[in-house]
Motif scaffolding. Structure first.
Motif, PDB file in Angstrom:
ATOM      1  N   ARG A  10       0.849  -1.176  -0.019  1.00  0.00           N
ATOM      2  CA  ARG A  10      -0.150   0.062  -0.010  1.00  0.00           C
ATOM      3  C   ARG A  10       1.182   1.264   0.016  1.00  0.00           C
ATOM      4  NH1 ARG A  10      -4.916  -0.059   3.708  1.00  0.00           N
ATOM      5  NH2 ARG A  10      -5.416   1.789   2.931  1.00  0.00           N
ATOM      6  N   ILE A  11       0.255   2.697  -0.374  1.00  0.00           N
ATOM      7  CA  ILE A  11       1.042   3.282  -0.527  1.00  0.00           C
ATOM      8  C   ILE A  11       0.538   4.654   0.159  1.00  0.00           C
ATOM      9  CG2 ILE A  11       0.651   3.860  -2.849  1.00  0.00           C
ATOM     10  CD1 ILE A  11       2.882   5.588  -3.200  1.00  0.00           C
ATOM     11  N   ASN A  12       1.052   5.534   1.093  1.00  0.00           N
ATOM     12  CA  ASN A  12       0.724   6.664   1.847  1.00  0.00           C
ATOM     13  C   ASN A  12       0.975   8.193   0.586  1.00  0.00           C
ATOM     14  OD1 ASN A  12      -0.549   9.192   3.232  1.00  0.00           O
ATOM     15  ND2 ASN A  12       0.741   8.409   5.096  1.00  0.00           N
ATOM     16  N   PRO A  13      -0.342   8.270   0.175  1.00  0.00           N
ATOM     17  CA  PRO A  13       0.252   8.915  -1.168  1.00  0.00           C
ATOM     18  C   PRO A  13       0.302  10.601  -0.330  1.00  0.00           C
ATOM     19  CG  PRO A  13      -2.108   8.823  -0.807  1.00  0.00           C
ATOM     20  CD  PRO A  13      -1.343   7.928   0.292  1.00  0.00           C
ATOM     21  N   THR A  14       0.346  11.030   0.441  1.00  0.00           N
ATOM     22  CA  THR A  14       0.242  12.253   0.954  1.00  0.00           C
ATOM     23  C   THR A  14       1.508  12.062   1.696  1.00  0.00           C
ATOM     24  OG1 THR A  14      -0.208  11.692   3.333  1.00  0.00           O
ATOM     25  CG2 THR A  14      -2.473  12.347   2.633  1.00  0.00           C
ATOM     26  N   ASP A  33       2.655   6.933 -13.220  1.00  0.00           N
ATOM     27  CA  ASP A  33       1.810   7.765 -14.052  1.00  0.00           C
ATOM     28  C   ASP A  33       2.976   7.995 -15.134  1.00  0.00           C
ATOM     29  OD1 ASP A  33       2.612   9.544 -13.070  1.00  0.00           O
ATOM     30  OD2 ASP A  33       0.132   9.484 -11.607  1.00  0.00           O
ATOM     31  N   ASP A  34       1.539   8.992 -15.318  1.00  0.00           N
ATOM     32  CA  ASP A  34       2.234  10.020 -17.034  1.00  0.00           C
ATOM     33  C   ASP A  34       2.861  11.476 -16.290  1.00  0.00           C
ATOM     34  OD1 ASP A  34       0.680   8.646 -18.322  1.00  0.00           O
ATOM     35  OD2 ASP A  34      -0.250  10.063 -18.874  1.00  0.00           O
ATOM     36  N   TRP A  35       2.966  11.813 -14.538  1.00  0.00           N
ATOM     37  CA  TRP A  35       3.766  12.712 -13.682  1.00  0.00           C
ATOM     38  C   TRP A  35       4.833  11.818 -12.683  1.00  0.00           C
ATOM     39  CZ3 TRP A  35      -2.127  11.738 -13.638  1.00  0.00           C
ATOM     40  CH2 TRP A  35      -2.684  12.143 -14.883  1.00  0.00           C
ATOM     41  N   PHE A  37       4.436   9.363 -10.735  1.00  0.00           N
ATOM     42  CA  PHE A  37       3.702   8.876  -9.578  1.00  0.00           C
ATOM     43  C   PHE A  37       3.632   7.288  -9.585  1.00  0.00           C
ATOM     44  CE2 PHE A  37       3.853  13.178  -8.385  1.00  0.00           C
ATOM     45  CZ  PHE A  37       4.336  13.106  -7.785  1.00  0.00           C
ATOM     46  N   PRO A  38       3.980   6.909  -8.605  1.00  0.00           N
ATOM     47  CA  PRO A  38       3.492   5.610  -8.677  1.00  0.00           C
ATOM     48  C   PRO A  38       2.428   4.759  -8.172  1.00  0.00           C
ATOM     49  CG  PRO A  38       4.461   5.790  -6.389  1.00  0.00           C
ATOM     50  CD  PRO A  38       4.554   7.379  -6.778  1.00  0.00           C
ATOM     51  N   ILE A  39       1.642   3.802  -9.529  1.00  0.00           N
ATOM     52  CA  ILE A  39       0.731   3.115  -9.159  1.00  0.00           C
ATOM     53  C   ILE A  39       0.846   1.795  -8.461  1.00  0.00           C
ATOM     54  CG2 ILE A  39      -1.916   2.831 -10.561  1.00  0.00           C
ATOM     55  CD1 ILE A  39      -0.694   4.518 -13.329  1.00  0.00           C
ATOM     56  N   ILE A  67       3.913   0.881   1.979  1.00  0.00           N
ATOM     57  CA  ILE A  67       4.084   0.085   3.437  1.00  0.00           C
ATOM     58  C   ILE A  67       3.203  -1.713   3.056  1.00  0.00           C
ATOM     59  CG2 ILE A  67       1.991  -0.381   5.478  1.00  0.00           C
ATOM     60  CD1 ILE A  67       1.319   2.842   4.687  1.00  0.00           C
ATOM     61  N   GLU A  69       1.051  -4.351   4.053  1.00  0.00           N
ATOM     62  CA  GLU A  69       0.553  -5.010   4.789  1.00  0.00           C
ATOM     63  C   GLU A  69       0.941  -6.657   4.668  1.00  0.00           C
ATOM     64  OE1 GLU A  69      -3.111  -2.992   5.750  1.00  0.00           O
ATOM     65  OE2 GLU A  69      -3.317  -3.550   3.857  1.00  0.00           O
TER      66      GLU A  69
ATOM     67  N   PHE B 181      -4.376  10.056   5.348  1.00  0.00           N
ATOM     68  CA  PHE B 181      -4.410   8.940   5.612  1.00  0.00           C
ATOM     69  C   PHE B 181      -3.946   8.082   6.216  1.00  0.00           C
ATOM     70  CE2 PHE B 181      -1.457   4.875   4.715  1.00  0.00           C
ATOM     71  CZ  PHE B 181      -2.081   4.099   3.399  1.00  0.00           C
ATOM     72  N   GLN B 333      -2.353  17.158  -1.102  1.00  0.00           N
ATOM     73  CA  GLN B 333      -1.149  16.326  -0.624  1.00  0.00           C
ATOM     74  C   GLN B 333      -0.698  15.154  -1.644  1.00  0.00           C
ATOM     75  OE1 GLN B 333      -2.831  16.241   4.345  1.00  0.00           O
ATOM     76  NE2 GLN B 333      -4.430  15.707   2.612  1.00  0.00           N
ATOM     77  N   ARG B 374      -6.517   6.883  -5.855  1.00  0.00           N
ATOM     78  CA  ARG B 374      -4.988   6.782  -5.567  1.00  0.00           C
ATOM     79  C   ARG B 374      -4.846   8.021  -4.594  1.00  0.00           C
ATOM     80  NH1 ARG B 374      -2.484   7.699 -10.007  1.00  0.00           N
ATOM     81  NH2 ARG B 374      -0.004   7.133  -8.942  1.00  0.00           N
TER      82      ARG B 374
END
Lengths: 76, 426
Positions: A10-14, A33-35, A37-39, A67, A69, B181, B333, B374
């Motif tokens: 999992r990712i904490n996108p913040t 992604d196109d910018w 950032f991980p998907i 993370i 899990e 989050f 964020q 996301r």
């Protein structure tokens, strides 16, 4: 009884700032992604090699945003 | 199915003098429906039987939400009344809190007793006109010695996502009203890591009624899956915009007829607010206002906003305006939300102006899928869902925009423009 464990990323996108190291380490589970950032795929990790790479990705993230899990569940 | 439109006798807003007459005092409130019943654990079972679902937008089972808090609470739970209503087109919670604050406060106090909570917090936007009423209502309850647990008030900046559950928890815990989050549910770790019930103001009002009159009474109106009445905010191309109470399941056309109808024949509707769904004119005759039948149409009841598009309006143009607002309202964020919504808004603005670049629409479709699920909250999901519904339901308009034909919808009046984005986060 057989024990089965949940293992997924999992990712904490913040926290994530798009360094992208994770996608290089585990392309099986993470693309960018196109910018940049991980998907992150939230599917169950079965393969032990992929699991080890996922652990490395978690340890390598400069933002500690990734993370792993791991919940040990017991099914009857 | 009958439409119950204010001021005709209704459950939450019925029997009030017409607008401009302030709130119902504690004396009038208790005279009308009796003193507040005490909340007990058995009430969860009654709520289960009543079929009450949350009116904040998700329509989740209230009994299940309460059960989750009850399971983890050990006399330390927190009850949060979410009256922040950041949705620009929605006015139902403000209306309810300004006219019948005691119904909401009753519900919150009952919840606190039933779940063994020590604190009740009313969470409201500083721009909310009901703030002063709330202060007065709390004083009235004190004077009338209503045996409530301590009820506090936490105010927030008026931001679109300040009412999102994790943002509410963040703010009530002393932080900013930005989503957070968390690996945990609010029911397990919410305000100050305590078990927390965050629930929409209207839902508490229904709880106050069910605690008095029971689940069978509640089910006399509405559908089997979604019993009761609901508050809606009707706006845009209608003669009498405002907040109305309807029976859940009422046909949209019947509701419109009952309150004065549209100004011009509607070109479509945005249902459920800015995270909602655009439906074209061809669907209007078949829309029933209940979450389940709306879901079958790919739509959602959400917070009950019904925004009618005028005859010469264009959903592509209006959806773009809403999208640009939502992009600016991002808490900033999460990468996918910041990058995705801004890129989408840029491309959609060109499309809306009929000056699209060749790849714009392909990018838009790609990014809609790319940003979903996301974020730390559902802000990006809500925004792209709204946009996708406009592209799907109004494809003739879209084709015309992409062909470079200037759209008369750019100058159309009658659909409310989004407000200026907020500037603070507390």
């Amino acid at each position: 009884m057989n024990g089965s464990a949940t293992r997924r990323l999992r990712i904490n996108p913040t926290l994530c700032e798009g360094y992208g190291y994770c996608a290089e380490l585990v392309p099986e589970l993470i693309t960018l992604d196109d910018w940049g950032f991980p998907i992150v795929s939230s599917r169950q990790i079965e393969d032990e090699n992929v699991l080890n790479l996922a652990r490395r990705a978690v340890a390598t993230c400069p933002r500690l945003a990734l993370i792993l899990e791991e919940t040990a569940t017991t099914e009857t | 199915m009958a439409v119950v439109a204010s001021p005709v006798g209704t459950r939450l807003l019925g029997g009030l003098p017409t607008s401009g007459c302030g709130h119902e005092s504690i004396e009038d409130h208790e005279h009308r429906i009796g003193a507040r019943p005490t909340g007990t654990e058995q009430l969860i079972e009654v709520l289960e039987q009543s079929g009450l679902r949350g009116r904040g937008g998700a329509w989740f089972s209230t009994a299940r939400k309460w059960s989750a808090v009850a399971r983890s609470a050990q006399g330390n739970a927190v009850i949060v009344v979410n009256a922040s209503e950041g949705e620009p087109l929605s006015a139902k919670d403000q209306e309810l809190m300004s006219r019948r604050p005691h119904l909401v406060l009753d519900g919150a106090a009952i919840a606190a007793e039933a779940l063994g909570a020590t604190d009740v917090v009313v969470y409201t936007s500083r721009r909310n006109a009901a703030q002063r009423v709330l202060d007065r209502a709390l004083k009235e309850r004190g004077r009338a010695r209503v045996p409530d647990p301590p009820i506090g008030v936490v105010r927030t900046a008026h931001r679109y996502i300040a009412g999102e559950s994790s943002a509410v928890i963040n703010r009530v815990s002393g932080g900013q009203s930005k989503p957070k989050f968390s690996l945990y549910r609010a029911a397990d770790r919410g305000v100050d890591d305590r078990p927390t019930l965050v629930q929409n103001a209207e839902t508490f009002a229904h709880v106050a009624m069910i605690a008095r009159y029971g689940s069978e009474w509640f089910r006399k109106l509405g559908t089997r899956e979604s019993p009761g009445t609901a508050l809606i905010t009707l706006c845009g191309n209608v003669r009498n915009p405002g907040v109305y109470e309807i029976e859940i399941g009422a046909p949209l056309t019947a509701v419109l007829d009952a309150v004065g109808g549209v100004v011009t024949p509607a070109a479509g509707v945005l249902i459920g607010g800015y995270f909602g769904t655009w439906l074209p004119a061809s669907e209007l005759a078949n829309i029933r206002l209940d979450p389940d039948s709306l879901r079958k149409r790919g739509a959602a009841f959400g917070c009950g906003v019904i925004a009618m598009l005028p005859r010469d309006g264009c959903a592509i143009v209006e959806a773009t305006r809403v999208l640009s607002y939502l992009a600016a309202e991002s808490a900033g964020q999460c990468g996918p939300c910041v990058n995705g919504l801004n890129a989408l808004a840029d491309a959609m603005e060109r499309i809306a102006m009929s000056t699209a670049e060749r790849d714009d629409i392909d990018h838009v479709r790609r990014w809609i899928d790319m940003v979903r699920d996301r974020g730390a909250c559902h802000h990006p999901d809500g925004a792209v869902g709204m946009l996708a519904s406009a592209l799907k339901g109004f494809d003739e308009h879209l084709t015309s925009h992409l062909a470079g034909r200037r759209c008369s919808g750019l100058e159309a009046n009658g659909f409310p423009p989004p407000p200026a984005p907020g500037d603070r986060w507390r």
